[in-house]
Structure formats: C-alpha cells, structure tokens
Design a protein around this motif. Structure first.
Motif, PDB file in Angstrom:
ATOM      1  N   SER A 408       0.824  -1.213   0.000  1.00 40.61           N
ATOM      2  CA  SER A 408       0.000   0.000   0.000  1.00 40.61           C
ATOM      3  C   SER A 408       0.858   1.263   0.000  1.00 40.61           C
ATOM      4  N   LEU A 409       2.030   1.202   0.663  1.00 39.31           N
ATOM      5  CA  LEU A 409       2.920   2.375   0.650  1.00 39.31           C
ATOM      6  C   LEU A 409       3.439   2.650  -0.743  1.00 39.31           C
ATOM      7  N   ILE A 410       3.694   1.566  -1.493  1.00 38.87           N
ATOM      8  CA  ILE A 410       4.119   1.761  -2.881  1.00 38.87           C
ATOM      9  C   ILE A 410       3.018   2.475  -3.657  1.00 38.87           C
ATOM     10  N   GLN A 411       1.785   2.207  -3.223  1.00 38.28           N
ATOM     11  CA  GLN A 411       0.671   2.871  -3.882  1.00 38.28           C
ATOM     12  C   GLN A 411       0.646   4.384  -3.602  1.00 38.28           C
ATOM     13  N   ASN A 412       1.360   4.844  -2.536  1.00 37.82           N
ATOM     14  CA  ASN A 412       1.398   6.283  -2.220  1.00 37.82           C
ATOM     15  C   ASN A 412       1.827   7.118  -3.422  1.00 37.82           C
ATOM     16  N   LEU A 413       2.855   6.624  -4.085  1.00 40.40           N
ATOM     17  CA  LEU A 413       3.372   7.375  -5.235  1.00 40.40           C
ATOM     18  C   LEU A 413       2.301   7.534  -6.302  1.00 40.40           C
ATOM     19  N   LEU A 414       1.644   6.410  -6.604  1.00 46.88           N
ATOM     20  CA  LEU A 414       0.608   6.473  -7.628  1.00 46.88           C
ATOM     21  C   LEU A 414      -0.575   7.310  -7.152  1.00 46.88           C
ATOM     22  N   ASP A 415      -0.942   7.161  -5.860  1.00 49.22           N
ATOM     23  CA  ASP A 415      -2.104   7.886  -5.351  1.00 49.22           C
ATOM     24  C   ASP A 415      -1.862   9.383  -5.290  1.00 49.22           C
ATOM     25  N   VAL A 416      -0.634   9.790  -4.900  1.00 50.04           N
ATOM     26  CA  VAL A 416      -0.326  11.227  -4.885  1.00 50.04           C
ATOM     27  C   VAL A 416      -0.472  11.820  -6.277  1.00 50.04           C
ATOM     28  N   SER A 417       0.031  11.075  -7.257  1.00 51.08           N
ATOM     29  CA  SER A 417      -0.092  11.559  -8.633  1.00 51.08           C
ATOM     30  C   SER A 417      -1.552  11.648  -9.062  1.00 51.08           C
ATOM     31  N   LYS A 418      -2.332  10.616  -8.680  1.00 47.20           N
ATOM     32  CA  LYS A 418      -3.749  10.624  -9.041  1.00 47.20           C
ATOM     33  C   LYS A 418      -4.484  11.775  -8.365  1.00 47.20           C
ATOM     34  N   MET A 419      -4.168  11.993  -7.055  1.00 47.78           N
ATOM     35  CA  MET A 419      -4.854  13.071  -6.339  1.00 47.78           C
ATOM     36  C   MET A 419      -4.488  14.435  -6.912  1.00 47.78           C
ATOM     37  N   GLU A 420      -3.231  14.587  -7.329  1.00 50.89           N
ATOM     38  CA  GLU A 420      -2.841  15.869  -7.954  1.00 50.89           C
ATOM     39  C   GLU A 420      -3.593  16.087  -9.257  1.00 50.89           C
ATOM     40  N   ASP A 421      -3.852  14.994  -9.956  1.00 50.50           N
ATOM     41  CA  ASP A 421      -4.581  15.125 -11.230  1.00 50.50           C
ATOM     42  C   ASP A 421      -6.092  15.052 -11.046  1.00 50.50           C
ATOM     43  N   GLY A 422      -6.546  14.827  -9.786  1.00 55.11           N
ATOM     44  CA  GLY A 422      -7.978  14.744  -9.524  1.00 55.11           C
ATOM     45  C   GLY A 422      -8.614  13.466 -10.032  1.00 55.11           C
ATOM     46  N   LYS A 423      -7.822  12.400 -10.151  1.00 48.79           N
ATOM     47  CA  LYS A 423      -8.321  11.160 -10.730  1.00 48.79           C
ATOM     48  C   LYS A 423      -8.595  10.073  -9.683  1.00 48.79           C
ATOM     49  N   LEU A 424      -8.206  10.327  -8.408  1.00 48.51           N
ATOM     50  CA  LEU A 424      -8.416   9.309  -7.375  1.00 48.51           C
ATOM     51  C   LEU A 424      -9.846   9.398  -6.845  1.00 48.51           C
ATOM     52  N   VAL A 425     -10.553   8.275  -6.893  1.00 51.23           N
ATOM     53  CA  VAL A 425     -11.944   8.208  -6.427  1.00 51.23           C
ATOM     54  C   VAL A 425     -11.970   7.498  -5.075  1.00 51.23           C
ATOM     55  N   LEU A 426     -12.588   8.144  -4.073  1.00 53.79           N
ATOM     56  CA  LEU A 426     -12.682   7.544  -2.748  1.00 53.79           C
ATOM     57  C   LEU A 426     -13.616   6.332  -2.764  1.00 53.79           C
ATOM     58  N   LYS A 427     -13.203   5.281  -2.053  1.00 49.55           N
ATOM     59  CA  LYS A 427     -14.038   4.087  -1.896  1.00 49.55           C
ATOM     60  C   LYS A 427     -14.570   4.086  -0.465  1.00 49.55           C
ATOM     61  N   LYS A 428     -15.567   4.925  -0.237  1.00 51.09           N
ATOM     62  CA  LYS A 428     -16.069   5.104   1.116  1.00 51.09           C
ATOM     63  C   LYS A 428     -16.948   3.935   1.548  1.00 51.09           C
ATOM     64  N   GLU A 429     -16.842   3.597   2.831  1.00 54.68           N
ATOM     65  CA  GLU A 429     -17.678   2.562   3.431  1.00 54.68           C
ATOM     66  C   GLU A 429     -17.837   2.878   4.908  1.00 54.68           C
ATOM     67  N   GLU A 430     -18.806   2.261   5.528  1.00 54.76           N
ATOM     68  CA  GLU A 430     -19.019   2.467   6.958  1.00 54.76           C
ATOM     69  C   GLU A 430     -18.007   1.615   7.724  1.00 54.76           C
ATOM     70  N   VAL A 431     -17.205   2.301   8.561  1.00 56.07           N
ATOM     71  CA  VAL A 431     -16.094   1.634   9.244  1.00 56.07           C
ATOM     72  C   VAL A 431     -16.270   1.825  10.745  1.00 56.07           C
ATOM     73  N   ASP A 432     -16.036   0.742  11.501  1.00 54.35           N
ATOM     74  CA  ASP A 432     -16.043   0.832  12.961  1.00 54.35           C
ATOM     75  C   ASP A 432     -14.725   1.454  13.414  1.00 54.35           C
ATOM     76  N   ILE A 433     -14.798   2.542  14.167  1.00 54.75           N
ATOM     77  CA  ILE A 433     -13.588   3.274  14.571  1.00 54.75           C
ATOM     78  C   ILE A 433     -12.694   2.385  15.426  1.00 54.75           C
ATOM     79  N   SER A 434     -13.291   1.617  16.347  1.00 55.84           N
ATOM     80  CA  SER A 434     -12.493   0.764  17.232  1.00 55.84           C
ATOM     81  C   SER A 434     -11.730  -0.290  16.438  1.00 55.84           C
ATOM     82  N   ASP A 435     -12.413  -0.891  15.456  1.00 65.25           N
ATOM     83  CA  ASP A 435     -11.735  -1.904  14.625  1.00 65.25           C
ATOM     84  C   ASP A 435     -10.587  -1.272  13.839  1.00 65.25           C
TER      85      ASP A 435
END
Length: 579
Positions: A408-435
């Motif tokens: 996933s850290l390797i994905q940081n490079l790709l994700d930063v580039s995507k976010m700068e270009d506005g191409k990264l889409v959030l995959k939102k879901e309901e998450v338990d904070i404690s988990d």
C-alpha cells in the motif's frame, strides 16, 4: 533589451573603426572628459573628508552637551560632597576632554568643583580656588534656561577650550572642555599624500592644525582667502587658493553647526593636477600607437571567438560526466551569448531533474522502511520467543499485514499523482472506529516493544461508525505513527487518540520526541522538502507519506495540521467530517 549583432557585422565594424577613427578625435574627446572626471572625483573626495571631520567634531560637541545635560538633570539631594565629586570624576573619565566640572548656585558661587591635573589624565583636584562666576556669560546664559556653548578661549599656555553649561535643579552645571581631542581628529585625518586639514573659530583663529605649535601660537588665519569666504558666509566652492606659505592649494570647507567653526582641507594643486598631466601624456602616447594596436586586436578578434566555444565544449563534457553545477559566463552580446544562456538553462533543468530523482528514490526507500521494520520485528519476535502454534500464526498474520502495508505504501506514489490530477476516487464505506484503531495498532505495538518505546491508544467519542475510505485512513494513521516512532527516543511515549470535535472525528498522533522547529511547521507537508529537512538534522516525516496524508485528508473534506515544540515532541491532528 540589448540589441544583438551578428559576428560578421562585428568584424566589419571593428576594422572600419580601425581605419576611419582618427587619433585626433579620440584625444580631443577623452582628455576633457577624463580631466573633468578626475577633478570631480577629487572634489567629491575632499568634500566627503571635510564633512566627515565636521560631523565628528559636531558629534563630539553633542556628546559633551548630553553629558552636561545629564549632570544638570541629576538629583544630588542627599548625596555627600565626596559622592558628587566622584560622579564628576566618573564623567570626566568617560569624556577625557573635560578638564573642569563645577556646580554653581543661583548666585554664581562655585559649591563643588573637580579639576583634572595637567600632569595626568587620571589625577584630579577637588574644590581648588572656589570663586564667584555670576558675571560670566556662561553662567547667565545657562541660568536663563539655555544649554550654552561658549566661544573658543585660550588658556595661559594657549591651548583652546570652551565652556559648556546647563541649568540644573539648584543652579548651574559648568564644564570646561579641552579641545585637544579635536586635534586628534585633525592629526589622524589623511588628505591626499601631502594635504592637510585645520579648524578655525568664528573669528578665524586656529583651534586645530596638524602643526600644533601654530595653534599654541594663536595663529590668525582670517586673512586667507578660503577662510575669508567662510567668515563671509559664502557657499563652499572647491577651487584654487593660496595658503599661508604661498603655495597654491585646492581647498574646501565645512560649517560646523551650533559652534560656528570652519573645517578646511587643503590639497596641493600640484598633487591635484598630477594625475591629469599623467593622463594627458598617456593619451598622447597611445594615440600614436592606437591604429597599429587596433589592427592587431582586430586580427586577434576572430581567434577570440573560439574562447566561448571552448567553454561550451567543456561544459558539455561536465554534463556528460553527471556534473550539473555549471554556469557559463559569456558576455559577447551575440548569438554565442544566447547559446550560453540556453546551455545554462539546460544544465539547471538537468540538475533539478537529478535532484528530484534522488529525492524520489530517498522517499521511496524511506516509505518502505516502516512496514519492513514491522516485518523484521515480527520475525525477531518469533525467533526469540517460545510461543505456541496459535501465537505464531498470530505473528505471521501480522507479518502478512506488514507485507500488505508495504504494497500500500508503494501505492502512495501512484495515489499522490492521481490526487494531484484529480483522478483518485474515494471508496467510502461504513467503518467501525475501534476496529480501525485496533487494526492500525496491532503491528505497531510489537515494533514499539522491540524499540523500547511506549504506545497508548484512546477513543473518547461515543460515535463508533464513520463513513470513510478505510484503506486511505489506515495508511494515514500508519504513516503518522511510524513517523513518531522514528523521532522518539528510547523509553519515549507515542499515543493515538480519537475524539469528536464539532461535527468531525478528530484523530491525534503524538509523541514526546525531538519536535519540529517553528520554520518547518508549514513546510513539513510539502512535496520534495524532505532533503532540506534531513540536511538540517530535522524530523523528515515519511517522505511522500506526509504529502499523501495531507492530500488524502483533504480529499475526505478534512484538514491536517501539526503542533510541535523542539525537544518536547509533536502532535499531528487531522479531522474527518461526519457529514
């Protein structure tokens, strides 16, 4: 913008000038211009010297006034005579020119007086020959409320001095100032090679001169033409005069405010015209050989064109060897200069690209280090412990998660580039904070144990569910935790807190480590600032990790910031809106 001329045009113009430009024209133009320039330069220099002397003398008088005024404003009530005398002695040591300080009552009677002995600068006589000075102008003027500076007077041994007096609380402070300090200013001032400076009072009598015997002789300079101009209040004009010895000099004067003294500089006329005459002879000599030399230069000019090309070639060799610190300085004013500018721009661009490459490699390695540390810590724990099969499976599971984190850290490079270009889409879901917190903390606890550091987590909000991109938030927390781990000493504390603030869930990752200097708090989330911080031995964050954290938080509509103090630790906060 400078106009560029072709090389062909330059060569033709050069040879045309060599043939058409007569030596007579050169001589007739250069001589008067150069002569005027030399004269103006000497005039400016003399005016600066005479003004500098005048300013120093004026400052000396002003400092004297300040000291006298400070004594006058001082409250001597309750002080003994010996204490007041000691104050006067201390003041006279501060200003060596003081030869006498006295307190006069309102009737002009001297109450306390300290006199510097002529034989020593540090020996004083107390209350000698107390007298009544009510008839003196320096007393009457001061008593009327003015700070008074007397005209120059001369002692029995013809040494010039002045009185400076000021009204005090119960009378008048009267000081006698020896002007031999002004002699020092004159004697230490250089005016050309053989020139000199001097000072006269408002009547034209010498009060300072390099030849002190002239001052002691009470020499009257009022008959000198330059002094006459000063006494008549004429404007200072740098011109030729005749001095007291009958020698022609170029003189300038300056009016010292308040005391109405005149400061003069005298430079022998022969010394002034010497460089002009030398320049004239040199110009005539060069006018005879000008044509031959100019033709020789013209022939050499073409070969000189090769020098910039040699510089370009050497610069290209350095670039081929990976050396990009190149700045060619070629001021030929033609196409070669344009080429050199383009070459420098290319070298700078290559240097920047190389630096970006090195930074990128460094940050990739840095980001991969954290999950690898978790894996190594888990392996070491397996080797050194005697756990049962179920415990070992648990450790192996943690190792698997570290491997996934590395991916996933390797994905940081790709994700930063995507976010700068506005191409990264959030995959939102309901998450338990404690988990989520338990998942982040699971492998981190083991790493902290291996590095002898303490870790605590705390959830204070009653809200248990949050709608987020779980993977991105997990990576944000992981980056921040390992960033704190790297910059916390053995035995230090690291914590992860979750709370509700307004309409947001706030995450806090803190430590009591080295902290961050004030000037880097706003830079720490910037891209490619890591190398500058490392060279300054500061906390570097996680390379692109902090940049990724900032962009991922903002993509969720939240914000991220840091609170830190050097040597006291850092606290990273980020918020995620509930709606």
């Amino acid at each position: 913008m400078k106009s560029k001329k072709s090389l062909k045009f330059k060569v033709l113009l050069l040879f045309s000038l060599a043939v058409l430009l007569p030596a007579l024209i050169i001589t007739s133009i250069i001589i008067p211009i150069s002569s005027t320039a030399i004269w103006v330069s000497i005039e400016r220099e003399q005016n600066e010297i005479v003004k500098r002397i005048g300013d120093r003398v004026y400052l000396y008088i002003q400092n004297t006034k300040k000291l006298v005024r400070s004594l006058a404003n001082r409250n001597f009530d309750g002080l003994t005579q010996m204490q007041i005398q000691q104050i006067f002695v201390d003041t006279m040591k501060i200003m060596p020119g003081f030869i006498e300080i006295a307190i006069l009552d309102k009737k002009g009677n001297e109450r306390i007086k300290v006199v510097r002995l002529e034989s020593s600068k540090n020996l004083f006589e107390f209350n000698p020959f107390l007298m009544n000075r009510s008839h003196l102008l320096e007393f009457r003027k001061a008593l009327s409320g003015e700070i008074y500076i007397s005209p120059v007077m001369f002692s029995g041994v013809r040494v010039p001095y002045i009185f400076v007096s000021c009204r005090g609380r119960d009378g008048v402070i009267l000081s006698k100032l020896d002007l031999r300090e002004v002699w020092e200013i004159i004697s230490k001032t250089e005016v050309g090679k053989r020139g000199y400076s001097f000072i006269v009072n408002r009547k034209g009598f010498l009060i300072a001169h390099p030849e002190t015997e002239r001052v002691l002789a009470h020499t009257d300079f009022s008959s000198l033409l330059v002094v006459k101009d000063f006494l008549k209040g004429k404007r200072n004009i740098f011109k030729k005069y005749t001095d007291e010895k009958g020698e022609k000099v170029i003189s300038s004067f300056y009016f010292v405010p308040e005391v109405h003294w005149g400061v003069f500089t005298c430079l022998p006329y022969k010394e002034v015209v010497a460089p002009i005459n030398k320049m004239l002879l040199q110009t005539i000599l060069w006018s005879f050989i000008f044509t031959g030399v100019f033709l020789f230069i013209g022939l050499r000019f073409v070969s000189g064109l090769l020098n910039p090309l040699v510089q370009l070639r050497e610069g290209a060799k350095k670039i081929s060897q990976g050396k990009f610190d190149i700045n060619l300085v070629i001021n030929s004013g033609d196409e070669i200069e344009d080429l050199a500018i383009t070459f420098n721009n290319m070298a700078a661009a290559l240097k920047e690209l190389e630096q970006i490459r090195q930074d990128l490699i460094s940050m990739i390695v840095h980001d991969m280090k954290s999950p690898l540390s978790g894996m190594i810590g888990s392996i070491d724990y397996l080797i050194t412990s005697n756990k049962d099969i179920s415990s070992q499976k648990e450790i192996l599971s943690i190792m698997k998660k570290s491997t996934e984190n590395l991916y996933s850290l390797i994905q940081n490079l790709l994700d930063v580039s995507k976010m700068e270009d506005g191409k990264l889409v959030l995959k939102k879901e309901e998450v338990d904070i404690s988990d989520l917190i338990e998942s982040v903390s699971e492998q981190f606890v083991l790493v902290c144990q291996m590095e002898n550091k303490k870790f605590n987590k705390n959830i204070t909000t009653a809200i248990r569910k949050i709608f987020i991109d779980k993977d991105l938030i997990f990576r944000i927390l992981n980056n921040l935790l390992y960033n704190s781990l790297q910059h916390t000493m053995d035995g230090g504390n690291i914590w992860l807190n979750v709370s509700k603030e307004d309409n947001c869930i706030q995450f806090e990752v803190g430590d009591d480590g080295v902290g961050i200097p004030e000037e880097y708090k706003t830079k720490i989330f910037e891209k490619f600032v890591q190398v500058e911080r490392r060279r300054a031995h500061l906390r570097t964050g996680t390379g692109l990790g902090l940049t990724f954290c900032k962009m991922a938080v903002e993509l969720h509509g939240g914000k991220i910031w840091v609170e830190s103090e050097e040597k006291k630790g850092s606290r990273f906060f980020f918020t995620i809106p509930l709606t």
